[in-house]
Each structure stands twice: as C-alpha cells, then as structure tokens.
Design a protein around this motif. Structure first.
Motif, PDB file in Angstrom:
ATOM      1  N   ASN A  87     -15.104 -10.137  11.752  1.00  0.00           N
ATOM      2  CA  ASN A  87     -14.800  -8.986  12.854  1.00  0.00           C
ATOM      3  C   ASN A  87     -15.355  -9.734  14.226  1.00  0.00           C
ATOM      4  O   ASN A  87     -16.648  -9.823  14.076  1.00  0.00           O
ATOM      5  N   PRO A  88     -14.747  -9.958  15.181  1.00  0.00           N
ATOM      6  CA  PRO A  88     -15.010 -10.581  16.391  1.00  0.00           C
ATOM      7  C   PRO A  88     -15.969  -9.834  17.203  1.00  0.00           C
ATOM      8  O   PRO A  88     -16.593 -10.245  18.186  1.00  0.00           O
ATOM      9  N   LEU A  89     -16.258  -8.466  16.937  1.00  0.00           N
ATOM     10  CA  LEU A  89     -17.068  -7.707  17.843  1.00  0.00           C
ATOM     11  C   LEU A  89     -18.493  -8.043  17.838  1.00  0.00           C
ATOM     12  O   LEU A  89     -19.136  -8.070  18.861  1.00  0.00           O
ATOM     13  N   GLY A  90     -18.903  -8.559  16.594  1.00  0.00           N
ATOM     14  CA  GLY A  90     -20.579  -8.859  16.756  1.00  0.00           C
ATOM     15  C   GLY A  90     -20.847 -10.276  17.482  1.00  0.00           C
ATOM     16  O   GLY A  90     -21.741 -10.271  18.293  1.00  0.00           O
ATOM     17  N   LEU A  91     -19.759 -11.074  17.257  1.00  0.00           N
ATOM     18  CA  LEU A  91     -20.244 -12.419  18.105  1.00  0.00           C
ATOM     19  C   LEU A  91     -19.796 -12.057  19.739  1.00  0.00           C
ATOM     20  O   LEU A  91     -20.315 -12.724  20.767  1.00  0.00           O
ATOM     21  N   LEU A  92     -18.879 -11.096  19.986  1.00  0.00           N
ATOM     22  CA  LEU A  92     -18.546 -10.701  21.367  1.00  0.00           C
ATOM     23  C   LEU A  92     -20.039 -10.211  22.216  1.00  0.00           C
ATOM     24  O   LEU A  92     -19.877 -10.578  23.274  1.00  0.00           O
ATOM     25  N   THR A  93     -20.559  -9.310  21.361  1.00  0.00           N
ATOM     26  CA  THR A  93     -21.714  -8.850  21.986  1.00  0.00           C
ATOM     27  C   THR A  93     -22.603  -9.738  22.309  1.00  0.00           C
ATOM     28  O   THR A  93     -23.285 -10.081  23.661  1.00  0.00           O
ATOM     29  N   VAL A  94     -22.942 -10.792  21.633  1.00  0.00           N
ATOM     30  CA  VAL A  94     -23.939 -12.017  21.979  1.00  0.00           C
ATOM     31  C   VAL A  94     -23.309 -12.892  23.166  1.00  0.00           C
ATOM     32  O   VAL A  94     -24.082 -13.277  24.080  1.00  0.00           O
ATOM     33  N   LEU A  95     -21.995 -13.242  23.011  1.00  0.00           N
ATOM     34  CA  LEU A  95     -21.107 -13.875  24.016  1.00  0.00           C
ATOM     35  C   LEU A  95     -21.289 -13.244  25.634  1.00  0.00           C
ATOM     36  O   LEU A  95     -21.777 -13.865  26.528  1.00  0.00           O
ATOM     37  N   VAL A  96     -21.000 -12.069  25.747  1.00  0.00           N
ATOM     38  CA  VAL A  96     -21.121 -11.207  26.794  1.00  0.00           C
ATOM     39  C   VAL A  96     -22.587 -11.132  27.282  1.00  0.00           C
ATOM     40  O   VAL A  96     -23.168 -11.342  28.647  1.00  0.00           O
ATOM     41  N   ARG A  97     -23.574 -11.133  26.342  1.00  0.00           N
ATOM     42  CA  ARG A  97     -24.930 -11.006  26.804  1.00  0.00           C
ATOM     43  C   ARG A  97     -25.219 -12.361  27.619  1.00  0.00           C
ATOM     44  O   ARG A  97     -26.139 -12.500  28.405  1.00  0.00           O
ATOM     45  N   ASP A  98     -24.622 -13.676  26.829  1.00  0.00           N
ATOM     46  CA  ASP A  98     -25.125 -14.815  27.208  1.00  0.00           C
ATOM     47  C   ASP A  98     -24.410 -15.247  28.490  1.00  0.00           C
ATOM     48  O   ASP A  98     -24.933 -15.691  29.461  1.00  0.00           O
ATOM     49  N   LEU A  99     -23.061 -14.726  28.796  1.00  0.00           N
ATOM     50  CA  LEU A  99     -22.349 -14.967  30.084  1.00  0.00           C
ATOM     51  C   LEU A  99     -23.059 -14.281  31.172  1.00  0.00           C
ATOM     52  O   LEU A  99     -23.291 -14.856  32.108  1.00  0.00           O
ATOM     53  N   HIS A 100     -23.649 -13.078  30.863  1.00  0.00           N
ATOM     54  CA  HIS A 100     -24.466 -12.313  32.033  1.00  0.00           C
ATOM     55  C   HIS A 100     -25.924 -13.295  32.304  1.00  0.00           C
ATOM     56  O   HIS A 100     -26.288 -13.299  33.273  1.00  0.00           O
ATOM     57  N   LEU A 101     -26.425 -13.790  31.239  1.00  0.00           N
ATOM     58  CA  LEU A 101     -27.522 -14.709  31.425  1.00  0.00           C
ATOM     59  C   LEU A 101     -27.345 -15.860  32.281  1.00  0.00           C
ATOM     60  O   LEU A 101     -28.035 -16.260  33.050  1.00  0.00           O
ATOM     61  N   ILE A 102     -26.134 -16.509  32.012  1.00  0.00           N
ATOM     62  CA  ILE A 102     -25.464 -17.383  32.703  1.00  0.00           C
ATOM     63  C   ILE A 102     -25.458 -17.092  34.115  1.00  0.00           C
ATOM     64  O   ILE A 102     -25.974 -17.958  35.273  1.00  0.00           O
ATOM     65  N   ALA A 103     -25.118 -16.021  34.634  1.00  0.00           N
ATOM     66  CA  ALA A 103     -24.929 -15.507  35.737  1.00  0.00           C
ATOM     67  C   ALA A 103     -26.193 -15.373  36.604  1.00  0.00           C
ATOM     68  O   ALA A 103     -26.372 -15.477  37.497  1.00  0.00           O
ATOM     69  N   GLU A 104     -27.071 -14.747  35.699  1.00  0.00           N
ATOM     70  CA  GLU A 104     -28.598 -14.541  36.336  1.00  0.00           C
ATOM     71  C   GLU A 104     -29.169 -15.884  36.738  1.00  0.00           C
ATOM     72  O   GLU A 104     -29.591 -16.207  37.579  1.00  0.00           O
ATOM     73  N   LEU A 105     -28.868 -16.940  35.973  1.00  0.00           N
ATOM     74  CA  LEU A 105     -29.599 -18.300  36.051  1.00  0.00           C
ATOM     75  C   LEU A 105     -28.803 -18.847  37.398  1.00  0.00           C
ATOM     76  O   LEU A 105     -29.612 -19.475  38.202  1.00  0.00           O
ATOM     77  N   LYS A 106     -27.584 -18.485  37.561  1.00  0.00           N
ATOM     78  CA  LYS A 106     -27.030 -18.897  38.759  1.00  0.00           C
ATOM     79  C   LYS A 106     -27.347 -18.302  39.789  1.00  0.00           C
ATOM     80  O   LYS A 106     -27.338 -19.074  41.011  1.00  0.00           O
ATOM     81  N   THR A 107     -27.818 -17.040  39.919  1.00  0.00           N
ATOM     82  CA  THR A 107     -27.881 -16.287  41.221  1.00  0.00           C
ATOM     83  C   THR A 107     -29.244 -15.780  41.375  1.00  0.00           C
ATOM     84  O   THR A 107     -29.762 -15.654  42.322  1.00  0.00           O
ATOM     85  N   ALA A 108     -30.024 -15.539  40.319  1.00  0.00           N
ATOM     86  CA  ALA A 108     -31.356 -14.789  40.381  1.00  0.00           C
ATOM     87  C   ALA A 108     -32.425 -15.449  40.148  1.00  0.00           C
ATOM     88  O   ALA A 108     -33.538 -15.041  39.925  1.00  0.00           O
ATOM     89  N   LEU A 109     -32.386 -16.823  39.638  1.00  0.00           N
ATOM     90  CA  LEU A 109     -33.331 -17.540  39.084  1.00  0.00           C
ATOM     91  C   LEU A 109     -34.385 -18.035  40.244  1.00  0.00           C
ATOM     92  O   LEU A 109     -33.868 -18.319  41.474  1.00  0.00           O
ATOM     93  N   PRO A 110     -35.579 -17.460  40.306  1.00  0.00           N
ATOM     94  CA  PRO A 110     -36.295 -17.623  41.472  1.00  0.00           C
ATOM     95  C   PRO A 110     -36.693 -19.246  41.574  1.00  0.00           C
ATOM     96  O   PRO A 110     -36.639 -20.139  40.688  1.00  0.00           O
ATOM     97  N   ARG A 111     -36.626 -19.487  42.799  1.00  0.00           N
ATOM     98  CA  ARG A 111     -36.988 -20.920  43.162  1.00  0.00           C
ATOM     99  C   ARG A 111     -38.155 -21.637  42.389  1.00  0.00           C
ATOM    100  O   ARG A 111     -39.186 -20.894  42.473  1.00  0.00           O
ATOM    101  N   GLY A 112     -37.910 -22.560  41.733  1.00  0.00           N
ATOM    102  CA  GLY A 112     -39.193 -23.200  41.170  1.00  0.00           C
ATOM    103  C   GLY A 112     -39.272 -22.857  39.680  1.00  0.00           C
ATOM    104  O   GLY A 112     -40.151 -23.429  39.213  1.00  0.00           O
ATOM    105  N   GLU A 113     -38.720 -21.784  39.159  1.00  0.00           N
ATOM    106  CA  GLU A 113     -39.008 -21.262  38.050  1.00  0.00           C
ATOM    107  C   GLU A 113     -38.195 -22.200  36.906  1.00  0.00           C
ATOM    108  O   GLU A 113     -37.228 -22.486  37.094  1.00  0.00           O
ATOM    109  N   ASN A 114     -38.793 -22.396  35.859  1.00  0.00           N
ATOM    110  CA  ASN A 114     -38.301 -23.041  34.750  1.00  0.00           C
ATOM    111  C   ASN A 114     -37.255 -22.310  33.929  1.00  0.00           C
ATOM    112  O   ASN A 114     -37.397 -21.191  33.644  1.00  0.00           O
ATOM    113  N   PRO A 115     -35.877 -22.875  33.944  1.00  0.00           N
ATOM    114  CA  PRO A 115     -35.012 -21.892  33.391  1.00  0.00           C
ATOM    115  C   PRO A 115     -35.298 -21.772  31.708  1.00  0.00           C
ATOM    116  O   PRO A 115     -34.749 -20.404  31.466  1.00  0.00           O
ATOM    117  N   ALA A 116     -35.920 -22.408  31.149  1.00  0.00           N
ATOM    118  CA  ALA A 116     -36.248 -22.113  29.712  1.00  0.00           C
ATOM    119  C   ALA A 116     -37.169 -21.089  29.478  1.00  0.00           C
ATOM    120  O   ALA A 116     -37.027 -20.132  28.824  1.00  0.00           O
TER     121      ALA A 116
END
Length: 337
Positions: A240-269
C-alpha cells in the motif's frame, strides 16, 4: 558497551559477558550473531537454555525468578528473551533489577527488533551498557550489497564472474536470507566451477525486497532508475503506497523549509533534528535534495503526491505507482529553473 557484528568473534574470544543484546530488523544477521554467542556459551559450559517471548502472556516475574534462582546442580544456563517489538513494557523493572547485579551462572541473551531512541535512554539499557554488550544490526545498504555478496561467496569458496555478481545483486537486493540460501544452492549446483551469468539466469529467481522508507530515500537522492525498480517490486508485492506517501510528503515539505526558512548560519542537520529527522542517511538525502532541486520541482513533486494519493484511494484510472514513477523522474534531474 556497543559493538558491531563484525567485531563479535574477536570479542567472544576474549571472554563472555553476562548479557548480550542483539537488535535489528535483518533476521539473517541477527540469527548469525545469536548463533555465535550460543556456540561460545556452550563451549564455556552454559548448556541449559530457557527461552521466553515477550508477548502479552509473558509473566516477567517468572523471568526474574529464573534469573535469580540457584541451580540445584550448579548448571550454567542461557536465558534468551525475544523482544519482537523492541519494547519491554512491564519487563523494564525486572531487567533493571537483574542487570544491576547479573547472576554469575547465567548468560542473558536479549533478541530484539530495532530499538528506538527512547528505549536506549531508559535505565535498563544504561545498566546493560555497564554489564554487557549491545550489537545493533543494520540492513546492508544497496551500494554495499554487491561487496557483501562477494564476501559471502568467498567464505563459501564460490567463484563468481563479474556479470554473475551483478545479476545476483539485482535479484537479491534487500533480502539477505534469500541471498544466503541462493549462494548455498549455487554451491551445490556448480561443484566448485566458476559461476557465470548464464548459470545465475537459470538458477536464481528474483527475490529482491524493499520497503517504503528505502524507496523515499532513493527518490529524494535522485536515483530514478533504482527507485523505479523498487517501485516495480513493491507494486508486485501488493504494498500500500499510502504509508510511504506520508513520509515522502513530509520530507518534501522539509526540503521546501530548508530552501526558504532555514535561518542564516544554522546547520541543516541540526535544523532537521529539531523536526524529528535523526537517521543520518535520511537527513543526508533531504539536504542533498534541497541543494539540487528548485522550488518548482519541489512543488511539482508535491502535486504528484496528491495525484498518487487520489489514485491509491481509487479516484484515478491510473495506478498510484504510475505517479510515483513520474515523481522519481521529476526529482532525478538538476534544477530546471
């Protein structure tokens, strides 16, 4: 103390600990570690064995009594406790008491699913670290699997051509138990002869096995070819792909956060850890994707996730795996804007 499976043989030669914890979701490697400990224990005179399974019916007081009981015949004993969920529940208190002063005539072997971070912070685990050995077992990563296969083949004195090794790696990836069994079977079939591509094609079925979390990491890493192969296997297995889809959507939103909302100088990890991403491989895949992809690619991927979700729920003529293949391709390239 904590050690790796490869270091266990040398550790056992130096002497036995009073308690061992083998944890992980790779049955073959867990079993092999346990067998090494059992063999060393038998050699040292621990012949009797008691086995408990930590299900809802287990009375942990019985475990405590067995650990603390003096044998009438001074027999050394092995007590094995299987923890299928990696959770101790009512057993924590018992193990805390036992591990504070482990009995001299008992070797305790805990066989567990992968432990989560919360469990390793509990008192019982800290007591174990002081008196025993924890051997965490991790799956063999895709890029290391051919080397693992070659090492196992060498141990069985099997000679493989490069092409044969490549086919074996493709057909058996993610399924170490099947891989070990196939190598044993090839040894019986070939009688010491070099194993070539034709032999493998005829003798070895495709037994590759993957899970949704591995697929998400491959998609985010831009490995579209391998991701599509994994999609094909998961589709055939009826996943059932719905389980992995939940993780994928969450990670895609984290990618968007890293690109737009990461405070200057903060370590991505560090930024990702604050959002619950602790596994190094997943964190690395998210960071790489954030550097490689444009915001338009991220938004396109999120839209494809919506199509996948609709298809998985029966609101589309195409199967959800079709959209996941499109999504893998969309995230494979460099920035397109």
């Amino acid at each position: 103390m904590k050690t790796q499976p490869g270091q266990l043989p040398q550790l056992l030669k130096k002497g036995l600990a009073s308690v061992y914890l083998i944890s992980g979701d790779e049955p073959l490697l867990v079993q092999e570690c346990c067998d090494q400990i059992r063999a060393a224990a038998r050699k040292a005179g621990y012949q009797d064995r008691l086995t408990f399974h930590a299900d809802n019916q287990l009375d942990w007081n019985t475990v405590a009594d067995e650990c603390n009981a003096l044998s009438l015949f001074a027999e050394k004993r092995r007590i094995e406790i299987h923890l299928p969920t990696g959770k101790l529940g009512d057993g924590r208190r018992v193990l805390e008491q036992v591990l504070q002063a482990p009995p001299e005539d008992v070797i305790l072997l805990l066989i567990s699913a992968r432990l989560d971070a919360a469990e390793t912070k509990r008192k019982w685990y800290k007591e174990l670290q002081g008196h025993g050995v924890h051997i965490p077992v991790w799956p063999v990563e895709a890029e290391k699997f051919p080397g693992w296969l070659q090492q196992r083949a060498n141990a069985k004195e099997l000679s493989l051509t490069r092409g044969a090794l490549e086919i074996l790696a493709e057909r058996l990836e993610g399924n170490l138990l099947a891989a070990s069994q196939e190598l044993d079977r090839l040894a019986l079939l070939t009688h010491g002869k070099t194993i070539d591509e034709e032999t493998v094609e005829q003798a070895v079925q495709d037994s590759a096995r993957f899970n949704g979390f591995e697929l998400v990491t491959e998609i985010l890493s831009g490995k579209a070819v391998h991701a599509c192969r994994m999609i094909g296997v998961l589709e055939q297995e009826g996943e059932n792909p719905l389980g992995l889809l939940t993780v994928l959507v969450r990670d895609l939103h984290l990618i968007a956060e890293l690109k737009t909302a990461l405070p200057r100088g903060e370590n991505p990890a560090g930024f990702l850890k604050k959002r619950g991403v602790f596994q190094p491989k997943r964190s690395s895949a998210i960071q790489q994707a954030a550097r490689r992809l444009s915001m338009s690619q991220v938004h396109q991927a999120i839209n494809l996730c919506s199509y996948t979700d609709r298809a998985a729920k029966g609101f589309d003529d195409l199967p959800p795996w079709h959209y996941l293949r499109d999504l893998s391709a969309a995230l494979a390239g460099p920035q397109n804007s």
